[in-house]
Enzyme design. Structure first.
Site, short mmCIF file in Angstrom:
data_model
loop_
_atom_site.label_atom_id
_atom_site.label_comp_id
_atom_site.label_asym_id
_atom_site.label_seq_id
_atom_site.Cartn_x
_atom_site.Cartn_y
_atom_site.Cartn_z
N GLY A 208 -5.75 -5.37 1.65
CA GLY A 208 -4.38 -5.25 2.09
C GLY A 208 -3.74 -6.60 2.37
NE ARG B 248 -4.45 -1.29 1.74
CZ ARG B 248 -5.30 -1.82 2.61
NH1 ARG B 248 -4.98 -1.91 3.89
NH2 ARG B 248 -6.48 -2.24 2.21
N GLY C 222 -12.43 -4.04 1.85
CA GLY C 222 -13.81 -3.63 2.10
C GLY C 222 -14.26 -2.59 1.08
CE LYS D 188 -10.05 -4.80 8.33
NZ LYS D 188 -9.59 -3.76 7.38
N1 LIG Z 1 -9.87 -18.82 9.95
C1 LIG Z 1 -9.37 -17.67 10.33
N2 LIG Z 1 -9.33 -17.33 11.63
C2 LIG Z 1 -8.80 -16.14 12.02
N3 LIG Z 1 -8.27 -15.22 11.18
C3 LIG Z 1 -8.28 -15.52 9.88
C4 LIG Z 1 -8.82 -16.74 9.39
N4 LIG Z 1 -8.68 -16.74 8.05
C5 LIG Z 1 -8.07 -15.59 7.71
N5 LIG Z 1 -7.81 -14.86 8.80
C6 LIG Z 1 -7.10 -13.55 8.88
O1 LIG Z 1 -7.76 -12.59 8.10
C7 LIG Z 1 -6.88 -11.48 7.97
C8 LIG Z 1 -7.22 -10.67 6.75
O2 LIG Z 1 -8.58 -10.30 6.79
P1 LIG Z 1 -9.17 -8.93 6.20
O3 LIG Z 1 -10.65 -9.07 6.25
O4 LIG Z 1 -8.53 -7.80 6.91
O5 LIG Z 1 -8.71 -8.99 4.66
P2 LIG Z 1 -8.06 -7.90 3.71
O6 LIG Z 1 -7.69 -8.60 2.48
O7 LIG Z 1 -6.92 -7.21 4.38
O8 LIG Z 1 -9.16 -6.84 3.50
P3 LIG Z 1 -9.19 -5.29 3.97
O9 LIG Z 1 -8.28 -4.58 3.03
O10 LIG Z 1 -10.62 -4.90 3.90
O11 LIG Z 1 -8.67 -5.25 5.38
C9 LIG Z 1 -5.49 -12.09 7.93
O12 LIG Z 1 -4.69 -11.44 8.88
C10 LIG Z 1 -5.72 -13.57 8.27
O13 LIG Z 1 -4.80 -14.08 9.20
O1 LIG Z 2 -7.52 -2.32 5.44
C1 LIG Z 2 -8.47 -1.73 4.91
O2 LIG Z 2 -9.39 -2.33 4.30
C2 LIG Z 2 -8.51 -0.20 4.92
O3 LIG Z 2 -7.28 0.34 5.28
C3 LIG Z 2 -9.61 0.28 5.84
O4 LIG Z 2 -9.37 -0.13 7.16
P1 LIG Z 2 -10.59 -0.35 8.17
O5 LIG Z 2 -11.34 -1.58 7.70
O6 LIG Z 2 -9.98 -0.52 9.53
O7 LIG Z 2 -11.47 0.87 8.08
#
Ligand SMILES: Nc1ncnc2c1ncn2[C@@H]1O[C@H](COP(=O)(O)OP(=O)(O)OP(=O)(O)O)[C@@H](O)[C@H]1O
Ligand SMILES: O=C(O)[C@H](O)COP(=O)(O)O
Length: 395
Positions: free
Chosen positions: A352, A34, A376, A199
């Protein structure tokens, strides 16, 4: 949206809202994707003689100064990637920020401390957000929105500041919107969305709208357990959004009604604890022991998911299938990434951590049609929602 070409930035203070929310291990940045994505806009503005003030959030410190979420390590890395020094202000809108900004010469760059150390940034109260937005806006004369990953947040730095300053969209936001727009207009079918990650509460919300758009929804990662529980299965200590079980039961019924295929894991790696070296075994997804937590999808699920991606024409993937940061639980994420790389579909990876996973696993980034910085944010865009940060830039 106006682009930065339309702004006369020479010698002027330009506030750039970036998304620098990178994964950290202590104060070590484990993936700088990022930050890299933010470099072109900042460099262009500095190159045109702007006095650039970058602002961003890191993690979810919920309005409190929390040293582990300081942007200081990010400032150092940003400076290396820009090839120019970055002055770091140790507060957001206080004495440090004001004096740092005052001392900026044309072509210089500053980063202010984590926006989310200030309660006004995320406040649901328009007035409280407005008071903070006023102080942030006072730092600058112009505003550039370039933090695509945060445009779905109605936060002061994303939504309220562009209402107070002449503004434009940065190159990253323009590029991301261009790609995602294609997916909302006329996606080639079958159109498959793969959801995972942690999330859960945020991302369950997008499913209702996605059901009207996709042909198949594949659910893994931390998202899967609320679905399994909603189907009546025990999930042990796995990630669970208990208060959204009814909503999820509604999604399952709606998917059925609309003829959207819902694909869930059939087996998982069930671990004794959330740890790199946790003891674990493969169990049926319907038989997770009470004292175990699912940290990855199992081998049968990997095969099932890969099969469900093989005939897709468009795929959007957000959220790792397991805790990929631990090698033992990275296999499911690898399997889905490899299936996408092997497919002829138009493939977009968002988020991310999802993008970080691709890089950590050593997979080729050019194996995907597009890697988005928004997780998200991309999902909400694909739902067809008006995103606050984009609406504010369009005004
Ligand atoms: N079964 C699980 N239990 C707990 N954590 C998990 C599991 N599967 C995946 N994860 C965790 O989910 C995290 C990523 O989730 P997240 O929803 O933040 O995705 P993202 O791609 O970063 O999207 P955003 O950019 O919206 O944050 C990772 O750190 C991973 O370890
Ligand atoms: O990781 C993300 O998806 C963005 O940086 C937004 O972060 P947030 O879900 O904590 O608002």
């Amino acid at each position: 949206m106006r682009t930065i070409d339309s702004l006369d930035v020479k010698g002027r203070r330009v506030l750039v809202r970036a998304d620098l929310n990178v994964p950290l291990d202590g104060d070590t940045i484990t993936d700088d994707g990022r930050i890299r994505a933010s470099v072109p806009t900042i460099n262009e503005l500095a190159g045109r003689g702007a006095r650039v003030i970058v602002c961003a959030h890191l993690g979810r410190p919920k309005g409190k100064v929390t040293p582990e979420f300081s942007l200081a390590p990010v400032a150092a890395r940003l400076g290396e990637l820009l090839g120019r020094p970055v002055r770091f202000a140790s507060d957001v809108v206080g004495d440090s920020a004001r004096s740092t900004v005052e001392g900026l010469a044309a072509g210089e760059v500053a980063l202010i401390e984590n926006l989310r150390f200030e309660p006004g940034e995320e406040s649901k109260d328009d007035e409280a957000r407005g008071v903070f937005a006023d102080r942030l806006a006072e730092l600058a004369e112009l505003y550039v929105g370039d933090g695509f990953g945060a445009v779905h947040r109605k936060h002061a730095s994303v939504y309220d500041v562009p209402k107070r300053l002449p503004h434009a969209a940065g190159g990253l936001v323009v590029a991301e919107v261009e790609v995602l727009k294609k997916l909302t207009e006329d996606p080639a079918r079958p159109y498959v969305v793969v959801l995972g990650g942690a999330k859960v509460s945020d991302k369950l919300g997008v499913i209702a709208n996605l059901l009207g758009k996709v042909d198949r929804l594949v659910i893994g990662g931390g998202m899967a357990y609320t679905f399994l529980k909603a189907q009546g299965h025990e999930v042990g200590n796995s990630l669970l959004q208990e208060d959204q079980l009814d909503q999820v039961r509604g999604f399952i019924a709606e998917a059925d009604k609309r003829g959207v295929e819902l694909v869930l894991p059939v087996d998982v790696l069930a671990a004794t604890e959330f740890a790199e070296d946790a003891e674990h075994e493969v169990v049926e997804a319907t038989a997770i022991p009470a004292d175990r937590e699912g940290l990855d999808i199992g081998p049968k699920s990997r095969e099932l998911f890969a099969g469900k991606l093989a005939d897709a024409a468009t795929v959007f993937w957000n959220g790792p299938m397991g805790v990929f940061e631990f090698d033992a639980f990275a296999g499911g994420t690898r399997a889905v990434a490899e299936a996408l790389i092997a497919s002829d579909a138009y493939t977009v990876v968002g988020g991310g951590d999802s993008a970080a996973a691709v890089r950590k696993l050593g997979l080729p980034e050019d194996g995907f049609s597009h890697i988005s910085t928004g997780g998200g944010a991309s999902l909400e865009y694909l739902e067809g929602k008006t995103l606050p940060g984009l609406a504010a830039l369009e005004d």
